[in-house]
Design a protein around this motif. Structure first.
Motif, mmCIF file in Angstrom:
data_model
loop_
_atom_site.group_PDB
_atom_site.id
_atom_site.type_symbol
_atom_site.label_atom_id
_atom_site.label_comp_id
_atom_site.label_asym_id
_atom_site.label_seq_id
_atom_site.Cartn_x
_atom_site.Cartn_y
_atom_site.Cartn_z
ATOM 1 N N GLU A 113 -5.533 1.224 -12.638
ATOM 2 C CA GLU A 113 -5.562 2.695 -12.668
ATOM 3 C C GLU A 113 -6.241 3.201 -13.947
ATOM 4 O O GLU A 113 -7.048 4.130 -13.896
ATOM 5 C CB GLU A 113 -4.145 3.271 -12.566
ATOM 6 N N LEU B 162 -3.873 -0.313 -5.967
ATOM 7 C CA LEU B 162 -3.482 -1.254 -4.922
ATOM 8 C C LEU B 162 -4.134 -2.616 -5.148
ATOM 9 O O LEU B 162 -3.485 -3.649 -5.056
ATOM 10 C CB LEU B 162 -3.855 -0.698 -3.545
ATOM 11 N N ALA C 67 0.827 -1.210 0.000
ATOM 12 C CA ALA C 67 0.000 0.000 0.000
ATOM 13 C C ALA C 67 0.859 1.256 0.000
ATOM 14 O O ALA C 67 0.588 2.209 -0.726
ATOM 15 C CB ALA C 67 -0.929 0.002 1.221
ATOM 16 N N SER D 116 2.136 4.262 -10.663
ATOM 17 C CA SER D 116 1.477 3.378 -9.709
ATOM 18 C C SER D 116 2.051 1.965 -9.818
ATOM 19 O O SER D 116 2.292 1.296 -8.815
ATOM 20 C CB SER D 116 -0.031 3.355 -9.972
ATOM 21 N N LYS E 119 0.795 4.070 -2.978
ATOM 22 C CA LYS E 119 0.393 5.434 -2.596
ATOM 23 C C LYS E 119 1.532 6.431 -2.779
ATOM 24 O O LYS E 119 1.317 7.557 -3.223
ATOM 25 C CB LYS E 119 -0.086 5.461 -1.132
ATOM 26 N N LYS E 120 2.734 6.035 -2.421
ATOM 27 C CA LYS E 120 3.900 6.934 -2.510
ATOM 28 C C LYS E 120 4.139 7.385 -3.955
ATOM 29 O O LYS E 120 4.601 8.493 -4.196
ATOM 30 C CB LYS E 120 5.141 6.215 -1.960
ATOM 31 N N SER F 264 4.064 -0.238 -6.991
ATOM 32 C CA SER F 264 3.711 -1.586 -6.542
ATOM 33 C C SER F 264 4.933 -2.493 -6.517
ATOM 34 O O SER F 264 5.093 -3.305 -5.601
ATOM 35 C CB SER F 264 2.615 -2.188 -7.429
ATOM 36 N N SER G 23 -3.851 4.760 -6.519
ATOM 37 C CA SER G 23 -5.103 4.815 -5.766
ATOM 38 C C SER G 23 -5.431 3.430 -5.202
ATOM 39 O O SER G 23 -4.658 2.491 -5.352
ATOM 40 C CB SER G 23 -6.228 5.265 -6.696
ATOM 41 N N LYS G 24 -6.621 3.324 -4.600
ATOM 42 C CA LYS G 24 -7.063 2.013 -4.109
ATOM 43 C C LYS G 24 -7.202 1.022 -5.263
ATOM 44 O O LYS G 24 -6.915 -0.158 -5.110
ATOM 45 C CB LYS G 24 -8.399 2.143 -3.371
#
Length: 164
Positions: free
Chosen positions: A115, A84, A71, A129, A75-76, A133, A80-81
């Motif tokens: 995303e 994730l 997570a 993103s 996020k860094k 991950s 977004s969720k």
């Protein structure tokens, strides 16, 4: 029987470390299982209550570290969720679709696709993103590897000094 016991215990530990890169294997449970196997093959009295308390805390820490590292990475890097979730699904599916490198490519592609599909993100934002991950996964593997090594080291120190 003693040799068989140590082979079983060491196999549990080895499977635990394999589980660092194959998330379908509950790594920390195999490490903990190695301790239980020691008790069954040899003696639970060599492992005092404080050993089990510390190891139980490590188990909880490892379960939390896995989720938090992934997570944090997503996020860094602006995910977004959805990113994730895509990353998590890719982490589980990736190694089966593309053996060996799928463990890195799966979460990367999963985060990008999620995303784009769910957030209509730009390719650049989706790519970041995906990078997040992978960074989260690598951080998680490194962190869990250190904690599992500490768990096993504590085990050997405890049984070594239980004979003294």
């Amino acid at each position: 029987m003693e040799i068989i016991g140590w082979i079983v215990i060491l196999l549990f530990f080895i499977i635990g470390f394999i589980g660092l890169v194959y998330p379908i294997i509950p790594a920390v449970l195999f490490i903990f299982g190695g301790f239980v196997m020691y008790g069954l093959f040899f003696s639970f009295s060599d492992l005092p209550w404080w050993f089990w308390a510390i190891q139980s805390l490590f188990v909880i820490l490892l379960f939390g570290a896995d989720a938090l590292a992934n997570a944090f990475g997503v996020k860094k890097f602006g995910g977004s969720k959805a990113g994730l979730w895509g990353s998590t699904i890719g982490l589980i599916v990736g190694p089966f679709v593309i053996p060996i490198v799928g463990i890195l490519i799966g979460p990367f592609i999963g985060a990008i696709i999620a995303e784009i599909l769910f957030n209509k993100s730009t390719l650049k934002k989706s790519f970041l993103s995906g990078v997040g991950s992978v960074v989260g996964f690598i951080t998680s593997v490194f962190t869990k590897g250190i904690i599992q090594t500490v768990m096993i080291t504590l085990f050997f120190i405890t049984i070594y000094f239980s004979d003294k």
